[in-house]
Design an enzyme around this catalytic site. Structure first.
Site, PDB file in Angstrom:
ATOM      1  N   ASN A   8       1.048  -1.105  -0.040  1.00  0.00           N
ATOM      2  CA  ASN A   8      -0.054   0.166  -0.126  1.00  0.00           C
ATOM      3  C   ASN A   8       0.909   1.360  -0.099  1.00  0.00           C
ATOM      4  O   ASN A   8       1.452   1.700   1.145  1.00  0.00           O
ATOM      5  CB  ASN A   8      -0.686  -0.014   0.986  1.00  0.00           C
ATOM      6  CG  ASN A   8      -1.702   0.973   1.331  1.00  0.00           C
ATOM      7  OD1 ASN A   8      -1.763   1.849   0.308  1.00  0.00           O
ATOM      8  ND2 ASN A   8      -2.793   0.921   2.244  1.00  0.00           N
ATOM      9  N   ARG A  90      -2.038  -2.097  -3.955  1.00  0.00           N
ATOM     10  CA  ARG A  90      -3.136  -1.233  -3.796  1.00  0.00           C
ATOM     11  C   ARG A  90      -3.183  -0.022  -4.657  1.00  0.00           C
ATOM     12  O   ARG A  90      -2.168   0.749  -4.816  1.00  0.00           O
ATOM     13  CB  ARG A  90      -3.384  -0.697  -2.563  1.00  0.00           C
ATOM     14  CG  ARG A  90      -4.502   0.157  -2.170  1.00  0.00           C
ATOM     15  CD  ARG A  90      -4.441   1.135  -1.128  1.00  0.00           C
ATOM     16  NE  ARG A  90      -5.623   1.963  -0.776  1.00  0.00           N
ATOM     17  CZ  ARG A  90      -5.569   3.184  -0.210  1.00  0.00           C
ATOM     18  NH1 ARG A  90      -4.497   3.468   0.446  1.00  0.00           N
ATOM     19  NH2 ARG A  90      -6.660   3.587  -0.103  1.00  0.00           N
ATOM     20  N   HIS A 179     -12.198   2.912  -0.591  1.00  0.00           N
ATOM     21  CA  HIS A 179     -12.055   2.127   0.313  1.00  0.00           C
ATOM     22  C   HIS A 179     -12.992   0.751  -0.326  1.00  0.00           C
ATOM     23  O   HIS A 179     -13.357   0.012   0.526  1.00  0.00           O
ATOM     24  CB  HIS A 179     -13.003   2.433   1.493  1.00  0.00           C
ATOM     25  CG  HIS A 179     -12.222   3.552   2.591  1.00  0.00           C
ATOM     26  ND1 HIS A 179     -13.110   4.582   2.974  1.00  0.00           N
ATOM     27  CD2 HIS A 179     -11.108   3.732   2.694  1.00  0.00           C
ATOM     28  CE1 HIS A 179     -12.258   5.435   3.686  1.00  0.00           C
ATOM     29  NE2 HIS A 179     -10.765   4.857   3.262  1.00  0.00           N
ATOM     30  N   HIS A 207     -17.229   2.201   6.952  1.00  0.00           N
ATOM     31  CA  HIS A 207     -15.577   2.029   7.260  1.00  0.00           C
ATOM     32  C   HIS A 207     -15.348   3.523   7.882  1.00  0.00           C
ATOM     33  O   HIS A 207     -15.321   4.489   7.310  1.00  0.00           O
ATOM     34  CB  HIS A 207     -14.979   1.874   6.049  1.00  0.00           C
ATOM     35  CG  HIS A 207     -13.475   1.830   5.820  1.00  0.00           C
ATOM     36  ND1 HIS A 207     -12.701   0.961   5.670  1.00  0.00           N
ATOM     37  CD2 HIS A 207     -12.723   3.084   6.285  1.00  0.00           C
ATOM     38  CE1 HIS A 207     -11.386   1.211   5.883  1.00  0.00           C
ATOM     39  NE2 HIS A 207     -11.442   2.362   6.350  1.00  0.00           N
ATOM     40  N   LEU A 208     -14.930   3.352   9.189  1.00  0.00           N
ATOM     41  CA  LEU A 208     -14.974   4.695   9.942  1.00  0.00           C
ATOM     42  C   LEU A 208     -13.523   4.560  10.508  1.00  0.00           C
ATOM     43  O   LEU A 208     -13.096   4.033  11.491  1.00  0.00           O
ATOM     44  CB  LEU A 208     -15.817   4.589  11.031  1.00  0.00           C
ATOM     45  CG  LEU A 208     -17.437   4.581  10.714  1.00  0.00           C
ATOM     46  CD1 LEU A 208     -18.320   4.488  11.962  1.00  0.00           C
ATOM     47  CD2 LEU A 208     -18.032   5.576   9.354  1.00  0.00           C
ATOM     48  N   GLY A 211      -9.993   8.139   7.408  1.00  0.00           N
ATOM     49  CA  GLY A 211     -10.974   8.579   6.121  1.00  0.00           C
ATOM     50  C   GLY A 211     -11.968   7.659   6.582  1.00  0.00           C
ATOM     51  O   GLY A 211     -11.889   6.527   7.126  1.00  0.00           O
ATOM     52  N   ARG A 240     -11.195  15.590   6.752  1.00  0.00           N
ATOM     53  CA  ARG A 240     -11.869  16.010   5.609  1.00  0.00           C
ATOM     54  C   ARG A 240     -12.985  16.409   5.899  1.00  0.00           C
ATOM     55  O   ARG A 240     -13.685  15.853   6.600  1.00  0.00           O
ATOM     56  CB  ARG A 240     -11.958  14.894   4.632  1.00  0.00           C
ATOM     57  CG  ARG A 240     -10.455  14.473   4.338  1.00  0.00           C
ATOM     58  CD  ARG A 240     -10.763  13.272   2.995  1.00  0.00           C
ATOM     59  NE  ARG A 240      -9.632  12.871   2.852  1.00  0.00           N
ATOM     60  CZ  ARG A 240      -9.440  11.383   2.713  1.00  0.00           C
ATOM     61  NH1 ARG A 240     -10.310  10.604   2.904  1.00  0.00           N
ATOM     62  NH2 ARG A 240      -8.249  10.831   2.732  1.00  0.00           N
ATOM     63  N   MET A 284     -10.339  10.550  17.188  1.00  0.00           N
ATOM     64  CA  MET A 284     -11.440  10.381  18.075  1.00  0.00           C
ATOM     65  C   MET A 284     -11.051  10.330  19.626  1.00  0.00           C
ATOM     66  O   MET A 284     -11.701  10.771  20.446  1.00  0.00           O
ATOM     67  CB  MET A 284     -12.129   8.868  17.636  1.00  0.00           C
ATOM     68  CG  MET A 284     -12.874   8.953  16.773  1.00  0.00           C
ATOM     69  SD  MET A 284     -14.545   9.999  17.264  1.00  0.00           S
ATOM     70  CE  MET A 284     -15.262  10.081  15.810  1.00  0.00           C
ATOM     71  N   ARG A 285      -9.961   9.504  19.855  1.00  0.00           N
ATOM     72  CA  ARG A 285      -9.600   9.310  21.158  1.00  0.00           C
ATOM     73  C   ARG A 285      -9.363  10.708  21.718  1.00  0.00           C
ATOM     74  O   ARG A 285      -9.806  10.717  23.071  1.00  0.00           O
ATOM     75  CB  ARG A 285      -8.428   8.243  21.348  1.00  0.00           C
ATOM     76  CG  ARG A 285      -8.677   6.853  20.890  1.00  0.00           C
ATOM     77  CD  ARG A 285      -7.332   6.229  20.850  1.00  0.00           C
ATOM     78  NE  ARG A 285      -6.860   6.588  19.520  1.00  0.00           N
ATOM     79  CZ  ARG A 285      -5.872   5.968  18.696  1.00  0.00           C
ATOM     80  NH1 ARG A 285      -5.528   4.648  19.158  1.00  0.00           N
ATOM     81  NH2 ARG A 285      -5.210   6.413  17.656  1.00  0.00           N
ATOM     82  N   ILE A 329     -11.979   3.359  13.907  1.00  0.00           N
ATOM     83  CA  ILE A 329     -13.234   3.929  14.720  1.00  0.00           C
ATOM     84  C   ILE A 329     -14.206   2.940  14.908  1.00  0.00           C
ATOM     85  O   ILE A 329     -14.773   2.514  16.153  1.00  0.00           O
ATOM     86  CB  ILE A 329     -13.896   5.321  14.368  1.00  0.00           C
ATOM     87  CG1 ILE A 329     -13.029   6.458  14.557  1.00  0.00           C
ATOM     88  CG2 ILE A 329     -14.938   5.579  15.275  1.00  0.00           C
ATOM     89  CD1 ILE A 329     -13.201   7.659  13.538  1.00  0.00           C
ATOM     90  N   GLY A 330     -14.602   2.352  13.769  1.00  0.00           N
ATOM     91  CA  GLY A 330     -15.760   1.203  13.749  1.00  0.00           C
ATOM     92  C   GLY A 330     -15.313   0.006  14.601  1.00  0.00           C
ATOM     93  O   GLY A 330     -16.283  -0.563  15.303  1.00  0.00           O
ATOM     94  N   GLU A 381      -7.861  -5.455   4.633  1.00  0.00           N
ATOM     95  CA  GLU A 381      -7.558  -5.190   3.057  1.00  0.00           C
ATOM     96  C   GLU A 381      -6.423  -5.929   2.356  1.00  0.00           C
ATOM     97  O   GLU A 381      -6.323  -6.253   1.227  1.00  0.00           O
ATOM     98  CB  GLU A 381      -7.438  -3.529   3.074  1.00  0.00           C
ATOM     99  CG  GLU A 381      -8.636  -2.833   3.350  1.00  0.00           C
ATOM    100  CD  GLU A 381      -8.281  -1.169   3.444  1.00  0.00           C
ATOM    101  OE1 GLU A 381      -8.052  -1.238   4.703  1.00  0.00           O
ATOM    102  OE2 GLU A 381      -8.474  -0.259   2.718  1.00  0.00           O
TER     103      GLU A 381
HETATM  104  P1  ADP Z   1      -6.669   5.177   8.505  1.00  0.00           P
HETATM  105  O1  ADP Z   1      -7.733   5.708   7.768  1.00  0.00           O
HETATM  106  O2  ADP Z   1      -5.609   6.139   8.699  1.00  0.00           O
HETATM  107  O3  ADP Z   1      -6.363   3.868   8.174  1.00  0.00           O
HETATM  108  P2  ADP Z   1      -7.888   3.893  10.896  1.00  0.00           P
HETATM  109  O4  ADP Z   1      -8.661   2.936  10.342  1.00  0.00           O
HETATM  110  O5  ADP Z   1      -6.478   3.558  11.553  1.00  0.00           O
HETATM  111  O6  ADP Z   1      -7.397   5.143   9.916  1.00  0.00           O
HETATM  112  O7  ADP Z   1      -8.575   4.803  12.024  1.00  0.00           O
HETATM  113  C1  ADP Z   1      -8.028   5.679  12.805  1.00  0.00           C
HETATM  114  C2  ADP Z   1      -8.976   6.487  13.678  1.00  0.00           C
HETATM  115  O8  ADP Z   1      -9.373   5.037  14.616  1.00  0.00           O
HETATM  116  C3  ADP Z   1      -8.564   7.442  14.656  1.00  0.00           C
HETATM  117  O9  ADP Z   1      -9.542   8.509  14.729  1.00  0.00           O
HETATM  118  C4  ADP Z   1      -8.692   6.893  16.095  1.00  0.00           C
HETATM  119  O10 ADP Z   1      -8.780   7.682  17.002  1.00  0.00           O
HETATM  120  C5  ADP Z   1      -9.639   5.798  15.852  1.00  0.00           C
HETATM  121  N1  ADP Z   1      -9.294   5.022  17.128  1.00  0.00           N
HETATM  122  C6  ADP Z   1      -8.173   3.958  17.080  1.00  0.00           C
HETATM  123  N2  ADP Z   1      -8.519   3.307  18.312  1.00  0.00           N
HETATM  124  C7  ADP Z   1      -9.585   3.852  18.872  1.00  0.00           C
HETATM  125  C8  ADP Z   1     -10.163   3.466  20.049  1.00  0.00           C
HETATM  126  N3  ADP Z   1      -9.591   2.568  20.991  1.00  0.00           N
HETATM  127  N4  ADP Z   1     -11.214   4.321  20.567  1.00  0.00           N
HETATM  128  C9  ADP Z   1     -11.797   5.188  19.773  1.00  0.00           C
HETATM  129  N5  ADP Z   1     -11.052   5.734  18.478  1.00  0.00           N
HETATM  130  C10 ADP Z   1     -10.063   4.829  18.150  1.00  0.00           C
END
Ligand code: ADP
Length: 394
Positions: A8, A90, A179, A207-208, A211, A240, A284-285, A329-330, A381
């Site tokens: 990737n 990718r 995605h 997919h959260l 992005g 974004r 998010m954290r 996030i998801g 992925e």
């Molecule tokens: P990318 O699009 O860079 O691949 P990721 O899928 O790694 O992103 O997601 C990053 C997001 O996931 C960030 O906003 C991060 O805060 C959130 N995240 C990761 N772990 C946690 C957690 N334990 N609780 C809440 N949010 C989380």
């Protein structure tokens, strides 16, 4: 043993995973960051928790890949380059052209480069990485796996913007989405979990991550998705903006005295979303740990935009069997999943607090009598890429 590497590549980074196939065992993975800048970071994880890290200037992707291959030998992860029989790359933009993954020959590579207008930061870097692979691993099968392929099943009614169709016909101005590899992986897993024939399923995949995108998957096929011509559209993301009234761009450019639209787009890509709304962070954290009102509002807006897309995709498919959460996030944000689903209880979704109290584990997280199943499915992925390479080796 036959090994496949899933690659990737971004404009300044290169993430990879090395698999033994067809067993689907990950034997090493790593990332090269800050390519082209000073103090690039080169990391490999392998074996049982072993980690190799190096900080030094890495000027381009070719040097990064040569370092990677040399280290794989040095760390005895492979015995010789010949063991790597497949490489899956990718590729962000495949336009309408690539409906599925494909073995890369000179014509495919040229088309990937020609599609650079659609992903100026990604496609050129990805094409460059393929060229390096062709040079240093001449016997390896190179396969392109496109972010857009899964969405090529969208009907015109959903991919066309309401503008003169000559812009689509002449310039390809339409929705392509992104995605796709993740939405494909989690929707296939969801179909398995539902235990029904794919044709009878209606699934919304969320997919959260940093992005974020939402996809309506009807009968196993993507029929609509929230990202647009580029990944800037859709829900609120880390940095974004997601959907916005285009007239606002003209207004803000005048106010900010910007003359180049690229600067405006840059603001929407890099300084907006959760970061712009909260003034705290794109992560998010950090927002959940902040006691600022702006951080709380950013979280509410994020949940609201995801819910609105879920609601609209229930209308697109005239129903839904399952809602899937995946990506950073998801997969990890217990509160956010609950927030989103609690707001759409009218549709018959109910979260089971106990089942939802988990991170990164594939399972049903709705109550037994929830009309719509809510599923937590960690995405993969890289595995999808490795599987596509394996299928094309035959
Ligand atoms: P990318 O699009 O860079 O691949 P990721 O899928 O790694 O992103 O997601 C990053 C997001 O996931 C960030 O906003 C991060 O805060 C959130 N995240 C990761 N772990 C946690 C957690 N334990 N609780 C809440 N949010 C989380």
């Amino acid at each position: 043993m036959s090994k496949t590497i899933a690659i990737n590549a971004g404009s300044s980074s290169l993430k990879w995973q090395l698999y033994v196939m067809p067993e689907e065992i990950v034997i090493a993975q790593g990332i090269v960051e800050r390519i082209g800048l000073n103090d690039s970071i080169f990391t490999i994880k392998h074996g049982e928790g072993q980690k190799f890290e190096l900080v030094q200037d890495i000027d381009n992707h070719e040097i990064a890949i040569n370092m990677l291959l040399e280290q794989l030998i040095e760390l005895k992860i492979i015995g010789s380059y010949d063991e790597i029989t497949g490489a899956g790359h990718r590729v962000v933009a495949g336009g309408e052209h690539f409906k599925e993954s494909i073995v890369i020959d000179s014509e495919v590579l040229k088309t990937i480069e020609d599609l650079s207008d659609f992903a100026p930061l990604h496609n050129p870097a990805e094409a460059q990485v393929v060229r390096v692979f062709e040079k240093v691993l001449p016997h390896t099968l190179n396969v392109a796996v496109f972010d857009t392929s899964f969405h090529t099943t969208m009907p015109a009614v959903n991919y066309l913007y309401s503008i003169d169709t000559k812009y689509y016909e002449e310039f390809g101005a339409r929705k392509y989405g992104a995605h796709g590899t993740s939405h494909r992986y989690v929707s296939e897993r969801a179909i398995d979990m539902l235990g029904k024939p794919a044709e009878e399923t209606k699934i919304i995949t969320c997919h959260l991550g940093n992005g974020a995108s939402i996809t309506a998957v009807d009968g196993g096929k993507s029929v609509d998705t929230s990202m647009g011509f580029t990944p800037l559209a859709g829900v609120t993301m880390g940095t974004r903006s997601g959907d916005i009234d285009p007239s606002l761009l003209q207004y803000l450019m005048e106010k900010l005295e910007l003359t180049d639209i690229k600067d405006m787009i840059n603001i929407l890509n890099k300084e907006s979303g959760l970061l712009g709304l909260s003034g705290v962070s794109s992560d998010m954290r950090d927002l959940e740990n902040s006691d600022k009102d702006s951080a709380k509002l950013a979280l509410e807006i994020f949940a609201d935009r995801v819910r609105k897309y879920i609601g609209s995709y229930i209308s697109v498919m005239n129903g839904v069997d399952a809602i899937v959460f995946t990506a950073g996030i998801g997969e990890n944000d217990i509160n956010m999943r609950k927030e989103i689903i609690n707001g759409i209880s009218w549709f018959g979704c109910e979260i089971d607090d106990e089942k939802n109290n988990v991170r990164g584990e594939e399972r049903v997280i709705s109550t037994d009598d929830s009309k719509v199943k809510v599923l937590l499915i960690p995405t993969d992925e890289e595995l999808m890429i490795a599987r596509d390479v394996e299928a094309l080796k035959k």
